[in-house]
Design a protein around this motif. Structure first.
Motif, PDB file in Angstrom:
ATOM      1  N   LEU A 185      34.635  79.194  34.531  1.00 27.44           N
ATOM      2  CA  LEU A 185      34.867  78.370  35.710  1.00 27.44           C
ATOM      3  C   LEU A 185      33.803  77.284  35.847  1.00 27.44           C
ATOM      4  CD1 LEU A 185      37.055  78.521  37.814  1.00 27.44           C
ATOM      5  CD2 LEU A 185      35.531  79.861  39.250  1.00 27.44           C
ATOM      6  N   PHE A 186      32.574  77.651  35.482  1.00 29.53           N
ATOM      7  CA  PHE A 186      31.470  76.715  35.712  1.00 29.53           C
ATOM      8  C   PHE A 186      30.900  76.182  34.404  1.00 29.53           C
ATOM      9  CE2 PHE A 186      31.553  79.531  39.440  1.00 29.53           C
ATOM     10  CZ  PHE A 186      31.832  78.570  40.398  1.00 29.53           C
ATOM     11  N   LEU A 204      40.433  83.217  45.711  1.00 29.99           N
ATOM     12  CA  LEU A 204      41.019  82.279  46.677  1.00 29.99           C
ATOM     13  C   LEU A 204      42.252  81.607  46.093  1.00 29.99           C
ATOM     14  CD1 LEU A 204      38.305  80.153  48.465  1.00 29.99           C
ATOM     15  CD2 LEU A 204      40.169  81.423  49.499  1.00 29.99           C
ATOM     16  N   MET A 205      42.147  81.188  44.826  1.00 35.09           N
ATOM     17  CA  MET A 205      43.277  80.509  44.186  1.00 35.09           C
ATOM     18  C   MET A 205      44.429  81.490  43.978  1.00 35.09           C
ATOM     19  SD  MET A 205      42.421  77.381  43.921  1.00 35.09           S
ATOM     20  CE  MET A 205      40.968  76.987  44.871  1.00 35.09           C
ATOM     21  N   TRP A 228      36.235  81.694  43.805  1.00 33.30           N
ATOM     22  CA  TRP A 228      37.327  80.728  43.620  1.00 33.30           C
ATOM     23  C   TRP A 228      38.589  81.350  43.049  1.00 33.30           C
ATOM     24  CZ3 TRP A 228      37.388  76.635  46.328  1.00 33.30           C
ATOM     25  CH2 TRP A 228      36.194  76.016  46.698  1.00 33.30           C
ATOM     26  N   TRP A 234      46.213  73.330  37.980  1.00 35.82           N
ATOM     27  CA  TRP A 234      44.802  73.682  38.119  1.00 35.82           C
ATOM     28  C   TRP A 234      44.629  74.897  39.025  1.00 35.82           C
ATOM     29  CZ3 TRP A 234      41.964  71.958  34.568  1.00 35.82           C
ATOM     30  CH2 TRP A 234      40.575  71.994  34.658  1.00 35.82           C
ATOM     31  N   LEU A 235      45.440  74.949  40.069  1.00 35.96           N
ATOM     32  CA  LEU A 235      45.431  76.091  40.994  1.00 35.96           C
ATOM     33  C   LEU A 235      45.700  77.378  40.220  1.00 35.96           C
ATOM     34  CD1 LEU A 235      45.687  77.152  44.050  1.00 35.96           C
ATOM     35  CD2 LEU A 235      48.111  76.782  43.764  1.00 35.96           C
ATOM     36  N   PHE A 282      49.457  68.120  38.365  1.00 34.34           N
ATOM     37  CA  PHE A 282      48.284  68.720  37.747  1.00 34.34           C
ATOM     38  C   PHE A 282      47.453  69.578  38.706  1.00 34.34           C
ATOM     39  CE2 PHE A 282      44.463  68.927  35.082  1.00 34.34           C
ATOM     40  CZ  PHE A 282      45.067  69.257  33.880  1.00 34.34           C
ATOM     41  N   PRO A 283      47.250  69.139  39.961  1.00 39.40           N
ATOM     42  CA  PRO A 283      46.496  70.001  40.886  1.00 39.40           C
ATOM     43  C   PRO A 283      47.065  71.416  40.982  1.00 39.40           C
ATOM     44  CG  PRO A 283      46.744  67.842  41.844  1.00 39.40           C
ATOM     45  CD  PRO A 283      47.541  67.840  40.575  1.00 39.40           C
ATOM     46  N   PHE A 284      48.404  71.552  40.886  1.00 42.01           N
ATOM     47  CA  PHE A 284      48.988  72.892  41.022  1.00 42.01           C
ATOM     48  C   PHE A 284      48.836  73.696  39.736  1.00 42.01           C
ATOM     49  CE2 PHE A 284      50.819  70.284  44.284  1.00 42.01           C
ATOM     50  CZ  PHE A 284      50.519  71.069  45.385  1.00 42.01           C
ATOM     51  N   TRP A 308      31.025  72.633  31.728  1.00 40.09           N
ATOM     52  CA  TRP A 308      31.452  71.245  31.653  1.00 40.09           C
ATOM     53  C   TRP A 308      31.566  70.832  30.196  1.00 40.09           C
ATOM     54  CZ3 TRP A 308      31.569  66.302  30.330  1.00 40.09           C
ATOM     55  CH2 TRP A 308      32.344  65.478  31.171  1.00 40.09           C
ATOM     56  N   PRO A 312      35.440  71.021  31.921  1.00 39.67           N
ATOM     57  CA  PRO A 312      36.293  72.167  32.222  1.00 39.67           C
ATOM     58  C   PRO A 312      37.379  72.341  31.162  1.00 39.67           C
ATOM     59  CG  PRO A 312      36.723  70.348  33.738  1.00 39.67           C
ATOM     60  CD  PRO A 312      35.545  69.950  32.921  1.00 39.67           C
TER      61      PRO A 312
END
Lengths: 306, 301
Positions: free
Chosen positions: B65-66, B268-269, B265, B53-54, B49-51, B68, B70
């Motif tokens: 992005l910001f 960067l991602m 972000w 999310w990346l 999942f982290p990838f 809630w 998400p």
């Protein structure tokens, strides 16, 4: 080699071969031999000598004996960095090993669908570039909009300000390290495939349940691998650097100032190369001692199956 | 399965009246299997999942992005963050530098490590055992012990801020790879080489024409490990490279993050996705060599 000539020819023939073999041996290994002398042995001796000097780019070099090592004992920041490193390794290595082992044991069952998918899924995060993973985890651990705290919020838990809070920064890094257990997992998986089936069958006939089989068959049979993973895990986490350099820069309040990060700073930010060399030797000695002690201990409880 | 078979035998012996007990056992077994699958799926999600999310972070809009909670599936797909990132920092240049270093390291390590491993496998002469033990011992030596003297040497040679410290050592062999290749070479029957020698093949010919062609799987394993290490290496470029134009992707990505006053972000991602992509591609095409490589060294180590 004719049988008739043998007594006469054989000795000189083999002597010739031996000499030729020796020559070829050294020709073939010459790249490593040069590397060993230039990249390992030479620098190692140089590092030992440097550790006994006050070598720094800024000052004239003097031989100072064990002064650097005396300074290390008095260095408050060094003590903090050792504590941080031990705390990190003490948490991340056992946890990572247990998770890798459990996943491997579950995946090794015969009634699992999609085994190769799971195997890839668990392995792949461990080969990802640490810099990219670090930057990703800064975002995942972001206190308000990060994935981790959003998930905790779902469970009505207010997540901490991970990387901004001295009490939680190390835990955040440990959490990240747990996704990088792929190598241990694969080692366990290979070891499990080497455990003879009949041992499980025998245990079942004796009425053992899954938990008993795990502790009485699996663990003893693969203990060399468990042991190997633990030792390598500790050696690697004692050298943790990149994550802390990128994600927290050792902070907040030195809570993620790990040993090698501090060593790097001494060498390349403060240019105290003598002191940094002394630190490197201390790390080396710790690693050697750890390896030796654990190998000794292991011979008592590790079961090496034939 | 084994337990099922045992259970089968037992139920046959016990007869009809135990049939109900047997199906209860089967149901329990099914429940256990499902439970294990649930655990495995949760585990896989935690890893993968982290990838995911990346990737989705790199294409979300600023507004999305910001918020809630998400969004798990992005409502907007903004690919321009990739273009922005490429404009902001010379990512392609960094990747080019990393590729250049990877190629040089691959050539160096494949040639030198296979030559040395061949020497250690083929010739058992006085001293070869001691030298092999020395080779194994260097694997224990932390890089940080030699890091400082090596830096001083390379600085004296005027190699700081050049690529040389990052690839020349590869041509002098690597203990881990020599060990891995020797393990593999030892499994190839030595009669092949004895026969070739009698047929007049030179020693180097035996290495080049017999050993190397037979060792493609092991050499592939070496190549993918080296690729991964060079591509991912951060500490060495950090020590040796200063110029913007010589930065590797690992160093450049770190720089990109550190240079931002307000973190973009998505950019960067996006840059991270570009760095990760080659590793993932290599993994999917060559994954069995990764696994075999670990088995070859990890278990016999």
């Amino acid at each position: 080699m004719g049988a008739l000539n043998e007594p006469m020819v054989k000795p000189s023939f083999f002597k010739g071969m031996r000499g030729r073999d020796t020559l070829w041996f050294y020709i073939f290994i010459s790249p490593w031999l040069a590397g060993f002398l230039l990249l390992y042995f030479g620098p190692m001796i140089a590092s030992l000598i440097l550790s006994l000097t006050n070598y720094s780019v800024l000052l004239p070099t003097k031989f100072v004996g064990l002064y650097n090592f005396e300074q290390m004992i008095k260095d408050q920041l060094l003590t903090i960095s050792i504590w941080n490193t031990v705390y990190y390794a003490g948490l991340s290595v056992p946890l990572g090993t247990v998770i890798a082992l459990l996943l491997a044991v579950f995946l090794n069952r015969e009634d699992i669908w999609g085994r190769s998918f799971f195997r890839s899924a668990y392995y792949i995060p461990s080969i990802m570039p640490i810099v990219a993973v670090s930057i990703l985890w800064i975002w995942l651990l972001q206190p308000r909009y990060g994935l981790i705290n959003s998930f905790l919020n779902l469970l009505s838990i207010r997540g901490p300000n991970w990387l901004g809070d001295p009490a939680w920064a190390k835990t955040g890094l440990v959490l990240m390290s747990l996704t990088g257990i792929g190598t241990s997992f694969v080692i366990f998986l290979a070891a499990l495939q080497g455990v003879p089936r009949h041992l499980y069958e025998a245990a079942e006939l004796d009425g053992a349940n899954a938990v008993q089989k795990f502790f009485n068959v699996t663990v003893p049979m693969i203990s060399p691998s468990i042991f190997f993973v633990l030792v390598i895990g500790f050696i690697n986490s004692f050298q943790v650097f990149t994550q802390a350099y990128i994600m927290t820069e050792g902070g907040p309040a030195d809570s993620t100032l790990f040993y090698v990060l501090y060593l790097y700073r001494q060498a390349f930010n403060y240019f105290k190369m003598g002191y940094a060399s002394a630190m490197a030797w201390f790390l080396f000695i710790v690693i050697v001692i750890l390896t030796v002690i654990q190998f000794r201990l292991s011979s008592r409880w590790v079961h090496y199956g034939s | 399965m084994e337990a099922n078979r045992t259970a089968d035998v037992q139920s046959n012996v016990a007869g009809q009246e135990q049939r109900s007990q047997f199906s209860a056992y089967r149901a329990l077994r099914l429940l256990e299997t499902s439970l294990v699958h649930v655990i495995l799926v949760i585990g896989a999600l935690a890893f993968i999942f982290p990838f995911y999310w990346l990737i989705i972070t790199s294409i979300k809009s600023n507004a999305e992005l910001f918020i809630w909670p998400p969004t798990l599936i992005p409502r907007t797909v903004e690919l321009f963050h990739y273009g922005d990132a490429l404009q902001e920092v010379p990512i392609l240049r960094y990747m080019g530098n990393s590729t250049y270093l990877t190629v040089l390291n691959l050539i160096g390590v494949l040639i030198s490590s296979s030559l040395v491993a061949f020497g250690f496998t083929r010739y058992h002469v006085p001293g070869s055992r001691i030298l092999f033990a020395a080779l194994l011992a260097t694997m224990m030596l932390p890089h940080h012990v030699t890091m400082i003297p090596l830096f001083l040497v390379f600085r004296a040679l005027g190699w700081v801020d050049t690529f040389r410290p990052l690839w020349v050592p590869a041509f002098l062999g690597n203990a881990f790879f020599i060990f891995l290749l020797r393990q593999f070479f030892a499994s190839i029957p030595s009669e092949l080489f004895d026969a070739a020698r009698i047929d007049g093949s030179s020693e180097f010919g035996q290495y080049w024409r017999i050993m190397l062609p037979l060792s493609k799987p092991a050499l592939t394993t070496v190549a993918i490990f080296q690729f991964q290490w060079t591509w991912n290496d951060f500490l060495n470029p950090l020590i040796y490279i200063n110029s913007q134009s010589k930065k590797t992707i690992a160093l450049g990505l770190q720089d990109f993050y550190k240079s931002q006053t307000t973190v973009e972000w998505q950019q960067l991602m996006a840059a991270s996705v570009l760095m990760v992509a080659p590793v993932v591609l290599v993994f999917f095409f060559l994954q069995r060599y990764f696994i075999e490589g670990i088995a070859l060294t990890g278990l016999k180590g």
